[in-house]
Enzyme design. Structure first.
Site, mmCIF file in Angstrom:
data_model
loop_
_atom_site.group_PDB
_atom_site.id
_atom_site.type_symbol
_atom_site.label_atom_id
_atom_site.label_comp_id
_atom_site.label_asym_id
_atom_site.label_seq_id
_atom_site.Cartn_x
_atom_site.Cartn_y
_atom_site.Cartn_z
ATOM 1 N N PHE A 67 42.231 46.824 -33.394
ATOM 2 C CA PHE A 67 42.913 47.964 -32.777
ATOM 3 C C PHE A 67 42.216 48.464 -31.522
ATOM 4 C CE2 PHE A 67 40.776 49.191 -36.766
ATOM 5 C CZ PHE A 67 39.719 49.944 -36.273
ATOM 6 N N CYS A 70 43.729 47.130 -28.196
ATOM 7 C CA CYS A 70 45.083 47.480 -27.752
ATOM 8 C C CYS A 70 45.361 48.978 -27.771
ATOM 9 C CB CYS A 70 46.117 46.738 -28.595
ATOM 10 S SG CYS A 70 46.003 47.031 -30.374
ATOM 11 N N HIS A 71 44.484 49.771 -28.302
ATOM 12 C CA HIS A 71 44.717 51.218 -28.433
ATOM 13 C C HIS A 71 43.461 51.946 -27.983
ATOM 14 C CE1 HIS A 71 45.253 55.099 -30.587
ATOM 15 N NE2 HIS A 71 46.533 54.836 -30.472
ATOM 16 N N PHE A 72 43.270 52.208 -26.812
ATOM 17 C CA PHE A 72 44.011 51.932 -25.592
ATOM 18 C C PHE A 72 43.136 51.065 -24.694
ATOM 19 C CE2 PHE A 72 45.421 56.057 -27.164
ATOM 20 C CZ PHE A 72 46.794 55.914 -27.157
ATOM 21 N N VAL A 77 40.128 53.543 -29.104
ATOM 22 C CA VAL A 77 40.004 54.502 -30.199
ATOM 23 C C VAL A 77 40.845 53.976 -31.369
ATOM 24 C CG1 VAL A 77 41.904 55.935 -29.323
ATOM 25 C CG2 VAL A 77 40.193 56.946 -30.830
#
Length: 172
Positions: A67, A70-72, A77
């Site tokens: 994650f 891709c976030h962000f 985070v």
């Protein structure tokens, strides 16, 4: 009969995802990447804030987790919804630990508050689930409050986490 241990390893949790831990009709945890814990360190039928059951689990954090990429982009985070889902996962796991059967489904949450974040520099996330009520009739349902801590600091709280176990989810 369910083997009601007080703690579970990563391999135990993976076995739950394959339907091997709580029997053929017991609830399953999701498989990686959606499995949001590495171990359960404490499970009791008493204890917690309401003395009706308690679960504590941990997730080891490393900067390579899926994650963060891709976030962000440029601002990594852990999505808050993953911490919320982890709490639902643990409510369902507890119901299986008690001997409940069926497919686990999240049914809702009263209130969620985010007061911090999980960054790639964190080391460990801890989940604490405090059971308020377990219904074990035709419907098996757990109701609990939960908290998420990062490196010992509370960053999320949730009230009235609800998970049910269903024999048939076709009309859900």
């Amino acid at each position: 009969m369910v083997d009601k241990r007080e703690s579970y390893t990563k391999e135990d949790l993976l076995a739950s995802g394959r339907g091997e831990l709580f029997g053929a009709n017991g609830p399953q945890l999701p498989a990686p990447n959606m499995l949001m814990m590495d171990r359960v360190v404490k499970m009791t039928e008493t204890g917690g804030n309401f003395d009706k059951g308690y679960v504590e689990a941990e997730l080891d954090i490393n900067p390579d987790m899926w994650f963060f990429g891709c976030h962000f982009i440029g601002d990594p985070v852990m999505p808050g919804c993953l911490g919320l889902d982890a709490m639902w996962q643990l409510v369902g796991f507890y119901l299986g630990w008690l001997g409940g059967e069926g497919k686990g489904r999240a049914l809702g949450v009263g209130e969620v508050k985010f007061t911090g974040q999980v960054l790639p520099s964190a080391k460990k996330v801890t989940y604490r689930i405090h059971f308020k009520r377990v219904v074990n009739r035709r419907l098996v349902m757990g109701i609990a409050d939960g908290e998420v801590l990062v490196d010992g600091k509370q960053i999320y709280t949730a009230t009235d986490l609800k998970v049910g176990l269903f024999q048939d989810t076709s009309a859900f």
